[in-house]
Design an enzyme around this catalytic site. Structure first.
Site, PDB file in Angstrom:
ATOM      1  CG  HIS A   1      21.229  38.744  28.588  1.00  0.00           C
ATOM      2  ND1 HIS A   1      20.062  39.783  27.422  1.00  0.00           N
ATOM      3  CD2 HIS A   1      21.942  39.636  28.438  1.00  0.00           C
ATOM      4  CE1 HIS A   1      20.954  41.071  27.275  1.00  0.00           C
ATOM      5  NE2 HIS A   1      22.096  40.852  27.911  1.00  0.00           N
TER       6      HIS A   1
ATOM      7  CG  HIS B   1      26.127  47.370  32.106  1.00  0.00           C
ATOM      8  ND1 HIS B   1      26.483  46.308  30.633  1.00  0.00           N
ATOM      9  CD2 HIS B   1      26.618  49.309  31.245  1.00  0.00           C
ATOM     10  CE1 HIS B   1      26.227  47.304  29.629  1.00  0.00           C
ATOM     11  NE2 HIS B   1      27.042  48.829  29.954  1.00  0.00           N
TER      12      HIS B   1
ATOM     13  CG  ASP C   1      29.152  39.264  32.355  1.00  0.00           C
ATOM     14  OD1 ASP C   1      30.063  40.073  31.660  1.00  0.00           O
ATOM     15  OD2 ASP C   1      27.568  39.475  32.170  1.00  0.00           O
TER      16      ASP C   1
END
Length: 452
Positions: free
Chosen positions: A330, A279, A389
């Site tokens: 994702h 996460h 990210d």
């Protein structure tokens, strides 16, 4: 008294734990259990309704998942329409406006925004004695762990911690939103002092500064930051503020809140979720992966060498041998992650400004080659994209923000979303969330101790 000749060793206990706690994959198929609450086509299992945030990465047409460019909406407003104003705001405070939108469901007027900022200023300072007793006397080498514990301790500083009256709940949320940046900044300073043996700096938050500005002010020994740095961090906070009710930490917030527990327990639970490398902790995995790449690739500008390293990642032969290229892929987004699109543009701008385009080019090459190799490995039909990210870590690196603050900064942003989801759960559904599990163990007879 008789004693056993052979006592169970730790390894024997581990073996028993593994043998008796591993569910067969065949059982998951047999009972049609949705792994990770995902359907077989990768779409999420519908478990709730929210009016806070919508994440779109595909459509369903005649039962078939059809990839599309990613979209992110806060209270129905496209994130692209929000962030295009990021360089036009007085004091670069788009994040405060975004938090107001998430919490209260509409954009604030100038007067409402001024009042909201004043409330944040009032509560940014921590309770008397809290910094010394909670943060400095009990430092942690992990700031997310420090944040989770610190939020729970705030329960003891609240005169009405369990009161679910909406006036009290909103006040609790505003106080948490204001104090989390201070907690992570002080937690960082304590970590640097007690574990890294550096000088300790505790700078109190300043009135009339936005959240991003205050963080930069508090984490830097000289308090200095540029307007560009503040605006960039503000933008990153906006992009991380929420991601729908189904993301791991927001869903946990709904689950815990449905039990009727207090705000501090609910939000600390969300922090624990976000810490995980699958996460919010993924941005640190990206950073560590890139460090490993630099250590094992002689020439990072040689595409053949990059390709070889990334293939080794996929083959579980490099870095953590997980088979993942962190920063790519994702659960919802297929063709693009809008947050990554925005941060990539900002990273390019910052890299050019700081003379580090070679660093940006490396990340862009990892994105391009990584997607190509993953498609080759898993099938050309795979629709996969860089996620937030990949470029958030690069942006933080270009801002000279220490790696240990990457995930805590994510938490600073997301606490607004968590609080919004908590308010929505308390207001809309008082039924405890309690899904069903299939038990695959069979009935057994109890055997007396002497007969085992």
């Amino acid at each position: 008294m008789d004693y056993c000749d052979i006592q169970a060793t730790n390894q024997q206990l581990v073996t028993m734990a593994m043998q008796n706690n591993t569910i067969s994959k065949d059982d998951f198929k047999k009972y049609n259990i949705k792994h990770g609450l995902r359907n077989s086509n990768g779409t999420g299992v519908l478990v709730g309704i929210t009016g806070i945030c919508n994440v779109e990465g595909y459509t369903i047409e005649d039962g078939v998942k059809v990839p599309q460019e990613g979209r992110l909406y806060y209270r129905g407003i496209d994130i692209y329409n929000i962030v295009r104003h990021s360089d036009r705001r007085p004091g670069k405070r788009l994040f405060e406006e975004t938090m107001f939108l998430l919490l209260f469901g509409q954009l604030p007027t100038a007067c409402e925004l001024e009042s909201f900022n004043a409330m944040l200023d009032e509560y940014r300072n921590l309770p008397a004695g809290y910094t010394e007793n909670m943060i400095l006397k009990i430092p942690s080498h992990d700031i997310m762990n420090k944040l989770q514990r610190s939020i729970l301790v705030l329960y003891s500083h609240d005169d009405r911690p369990d009161d679910l009256d909406m006036e009290n709940l909103v006040l609790q949320c505003i106080k948490l939103i204001a104090r989390v940046p201070t907690i992570i900044s002080y937690g960082f300073q304590a970590k640097r002092h007690y574990f890294d043996h550096q000088s300790l700096f505790i700078h109190p938050p300043q009135n009339n500064l936005g959240t991003a500005e205050n963080i930069l002010y508090m984490i830097r020994s000289d308090n200095k930051y540029t307007e560009t740095e503040a605006a960039t961090l503000d933008l990153a906070l906006v992009l991380h503020a929420d991601h729908g009710g189904g993301n791991n930490s927001a869903f946990a917030t709904h689950v815990v809140s449905s039990s009727g527990t207090d705000t501090y327990s609910a939000i600390s639970t969300a922090v624990g979720c976000l810490k995980g490398p699958k996460h919010g902790g993924a941005n640190i995995r990206v950073r560590e992966m890139m460090l490993d790449l630099n250590a094992n690739v002689d020439n990072i500008e040689d595409e053949a060498q990059l390709r070889d390293y990334l293939q080794k990642l996929i083959n579980r032969e490099a870095y953590d041998r997980s088979g993942l290229i962190y920063g790519i892929g994702h659960a919802v987004y297929t063709k693009s992650d809008p947050r990554s699109v925005v941060l990539k543009d900002k990273a390019r701008e910052l890299a050019a400004e700081k003379g580090k385009m070679n660093l940006f080019n490396l990340y862009e090459s990892v994105e391009r080659i990584g997607i190509e190799l993953l498609k080759k490995a898993k099938g050309e039909h795979l629709d996969i994209c860089a996620n937030v990210d990949l470029y958030s870590g690069l942006v933080y690196q270009l801002l000279d923000i220490p790696q240990e603050l990457y995930t805590p900064l994510f938490a600073v942003a997301r606490v607004a979303g968590w609080c919004a989801h908590r308010i929505e759960q308390v207001m809309s559904d008082n039924k405890i969330i309690r899904p069903a599990y299939v038990c695959v163990s069979h009935e057994k007879e109890y055997i007396a101790l002497d007969n085992r």
